[in-house]
Design a protein around this motif. Sequence first.
Motif, PDB file in Angstrom:
ATOM      1  N   UNK A 173      14.274  21.312 -10.923  1.00 54.32           N
ATOM      2  CA  UNK A 173      14.481  21.062  -9.497  1.00 54.32           C
ATOM      3  C   UNK A 173      13.752  19.832  -8.977  1.00 54.32           C
ATOM      4  N   UNK A 174      12.981  19.168  -9.827  1.00 57.89           N
ATOM      5  CA  UNK A 174      12.225  17.991  -9.403  1.00 57.89           C
ATOM      6  C   UNK A 174      13.114  16.855  -8.939  1.00 57.89           C
ATOM      7  N   UNK A 175      14.223  16.653  -9.640  1.00 59.43           N
ATOM      8  CA  UNK A 175      15.163  15.599  -9.245  1.00 59.43           C
ATOM      9  C   UNK A 175      15.694  15.869  -7.842  1.00 59.43           C
ATOM     10  N   UNK A 176      16.152  17.079  -7.600  1.00 64.36           N
ATOM     11  CA  UNK A 176      16.708  17.419  -6.282  1.00 64.36           C
ATOM     12  C   UNK A 176      15.647  17.437  -5.196  1.00 64.36           C
ATOM     13  N   UNK A 177      14.410  17.763  -5.534  1.00 62.66           N
ATOM     14  CA  UNK A 177      13.331  17.741  -4.542  1.00 62.66           C
ATOM     15  C   UNK A 177      13.094  16.332  -4.012  1.00 62.66           C
ATOM     16  N   UNK A 178      13.369  15.341  -4.856  1.00 67.07           N
ATOM     17  CA  UNK A 178      13.135  13.948  -4.456  1.00 67.07           C
ATOM     18  C   UNK A 178      14.330  13.298  -3.783  1.00 67.07           C
ATOM     19  N   UNK A 179      15.479  13.924  -3.854  1.00 62.86           N
ATOM     20  CA  UNK A 179      16.666  13.318  -3.230  1.00 62.86           C
ATOM     21  C   UNK A 179      16.421  13.149  -1.738  1.00 62.86           C
ATOM     22  N   UNK A 180      16.602  11.931  -1.257  1.00 63.18           N
ATOM     23  CA  UNK A 180      16.345  11.623   0.137  1.00 63.18           C
ATOM     24  C   UNK A 180      14.885  11.326   0.440  1.00 63.18           C
ATOM     25  N   UNK A 181      14.022  11.508  -0.553  1.00 67.24           N
ATOM     26  CA  UNK A 181      12.586  11.269  -0.370  1.00 67.24           C
ATOM     27  C   UNK A 181      12.041  10.345  -1.461  1.00 67.24           C
ATOM     28  N   UNK A 182      12.914   9.701  -2.201  1.00 68.29           N
ATOM     29  CA  UNK A 182      12.503   8.942  -3.380  1.00 68.29           C
ATOM     30  C   UNK A 182      11.821   7.619  -3.121  1.00 68.29           C
ATOM     31  N   UNK A 183      11.920   7.129  -1.913  1.00 67.63           N
ATOM     32  CA  UNK A 183      11.266   5.868  -1.592  1.00 67.63           C
ATOM     33  C   UNK A 183      12.234   4.712  -1.558  1.00 67.63           C
ATOM     34  N   UNK A 184      11.682   3.514  -1.651  1.00 68.94           N
ATOM     35  CA  UNK A 184      12.452   2.291  -1.457  1.00 68.94           C
ATOM     36  C   UNK A 184      12.034   1.216  -2.443  1.00 68.94           C
ATOM     37  N   UNK A 185      13.003   0.395  -2.835  1.00 69.38           N
ATOM     38  CA  UNK A 185      12.732  -0.815  -3.601  1.00 69.38           C
ATOM     39  C   UNK A 185      12.453  -1.948  -2.628  1.00 69.38           C
ATOM     40  N   UNK A 186      11.716  -2.950  -3.108  1.00 67.50           N
ATOM     41  CA  UNK A 186      11.486  -4.139  -2.294  1.00 67.50           C
ATOM     42  C   UNK A 186      11.369  -5.355  -3.204  1.00 67.50           C
ATOM     43  N   UNK A 187      11.686  -6.506  -2.627  1.00 69.73           N
ATOM     44  CA  UNK A 187      11.470  -7.771  -3.325  1.00 69.73           C
ATOM     45  C   UNK A 187      10.229  -8.420  -2.736  1.00 69.73           C
ATOM     46  N   UNK A 188       9.586  -9.240  -3.532  1.00 66.80           N
ATOM     47  CA  UNK A 188       8.378  -9.944  -3.107  1.00 66.80           C
ATOM     48  C   UNK A 188       8.793 -11.265  -2.480  1.00 66.80           C
ATOM     49  N   UNK A 189       8.412 -11.465  -1.232  1.00 70.72           N
ATOM     50  CA  UNK A 189       8.685 -12.726  -0.535  1.00 70.72           C
ATOM     51  C   UNK A 189       7.535 -13.704  -0.713  1.00 70.72           C
ATOM     52  N   UNK A 190       6.311 -13.181  -0.580  1.00 67.66           N
ATOM     53  CA  UNK A 190       5.104 -13.997  -0.726  1.00 67.66           C
ATOM     54  C   UNK A 190       4.097 -13.193  -1.541  1.00 67.66           C
ATOM     55  N   UNK A 191       3.725 -13.666  -2.733  1.00 66.97           N
ATOM     56  CA  UNK A 191       2.722 -12.963  -3.522  1.00 66.97           C
ATOM     57  C   UNK A 191       1.364 -12.982  -2.819  1.00 66.97           C
ATOM     58  N   UNK A 192       0.489 -12.084  -3.222  1.00 65.86           N
ATOM     59  CA  UNK A 192      -0.858 -12.044  -2.654  1.00 65.86           C
ATOM     60  C   UNK A 192      -1.654 -10.889  -3.231  1.00 65.86           C
ATOM     61  N   UNK A 193      -2.856 -10.771  -2.765  1.00 66.14           N
ATOM     62  CA  UNK A 193      -3.757  -9.704  -3.213  1.00 66.14           C
ATOM     63  C   UNK A 193      -3.592  -8.510  -2.275  1.00 66.14           C
ATOM     64  N   UNK A 194      -3.415  -7.321  -2.839  1.00 68.80           N
ATOM     65  CA  UNK A 194      -3.314  -6.092  -2.069  1.00 68.80           C
ATOM     66  C   UNK A 194      -4.574  -5.268  -2.283  1.00 68.80           C
ATOM     67  N   UNK A 195      -5.007  -4.599  -1.244  1.00 74.06           N
ATOM     68  CA  UNK A 195      -6.164  -3.715  -1.352  1.00 74.06           C
ATOM     69  C   UNK A 195      -5.831  -2.374  -0.712  1.00 74.06           C
ATOM     70  N   UNK A 196      -6.418  -1.329  -1.249  1.00 70.81           N
ATOM     71  CA  UNK A 196      -6.244   0.005  -0.697  1.00 70.81           C
ATOM     72  C   UNK A 196      -6.612  -0.013   0.776  1.00 70.81           C
ATOM     73  N   UNK A 197      -5.733   0.492   1.623  1.00 77.25           N
ATOM     74  CA  UNK A 197      -5.992   0.524   3.057  1.00 77.25           C
ATOM     75  C   UNK A 197      -5.464  -0.665   3.827  1.00 77.25           C
ATOM     76  N   UNK A 198      -4.872  -1.655   3.129  1.00 78.07           N
ATOM     77  CA  UNK A 198      -4.287  -2.800   3.831  1.00 78.07           C
ATOM     78  C   UNK A 198      -3.233  -2.328   4.821  1.00 78.07           C
ATOM     79  N   UNK A 199      -3.178  -2.978   5.974  1.00 77.23           N
ATOM     80  CA  UNK A 199      -2.138  -2.685   6.966  1.00 77.23           C
ATOM     81  C   UNK A 199      -0.796  -3.189   6.440  1.00 77.23           C
ATOM     82  N   UNK A 200       0.254  -2.435   6.759  1.00 79.19           N
ATOM     83  CA  UNK A 200       1.628  -2.833   6.463  1.00 79.19           C
ATOM     84  C   UNK A 200       2.307  -2.990   7.820  1.00 79.19           C
ATOM     85  N   UNK A 201       2.710  -4.237   8.130  1.00 78.61           N
ATOM     86  CA  UNK A 201       3.191  -4.553   9.475  1.00 78.61           C
ATOM     87  C   UNK A 201       4.559  -5.218   9.395  1.00 78.61           C
TER      88      UNK A 201
END
Length: 133
Positions: A94-122
């Motif tokens: 049932x793990x596959x079905x539990x994630x349906x609609x909740x699986x998240x999103x893909x993204x492309x990188x527009x500008x590389x950079x350093x990420x840190x835990x707690x960084x704001x996403x705006x």
Amino acid sequence: MPESADLLPHGLSGDHAPEGLRAITLIQAEHLPVIAALSGSAATPARLRRNLVVSDLNLAALKGIPLQIGPDARIEITGPCPPCSRMEETLGIGGYNAMRGHGGWYAKVLVPGRLALGDAVVPILSDGLRGPS
């Protein structure tokens, strides 16, 4: 993700993602307890094979809108990241079905950079103004 990591054109350093529309994966923090409840198994980003956990933003509403992460990096959500068959192995029957609609999103990188835990996403709105953080 560790405490910090480099976001490169092909995704997070050390990850296996190809450069392009699927370079990085995001999941909403609010979906993790839903997946856990539906699957009866702990739902951590690592188990779900997602790179970044974002809270307090509706990622579905931000497809195609650039997102600033921390001081330098920018990404753009390109589409839904559906669960794969490995979720049955990872979360159990049932793990596959539990994630349906909740699986998240893909993204492309527009500008590389350093990420840190707690960084704001705006979101960066089309008029160049920054959305709520």
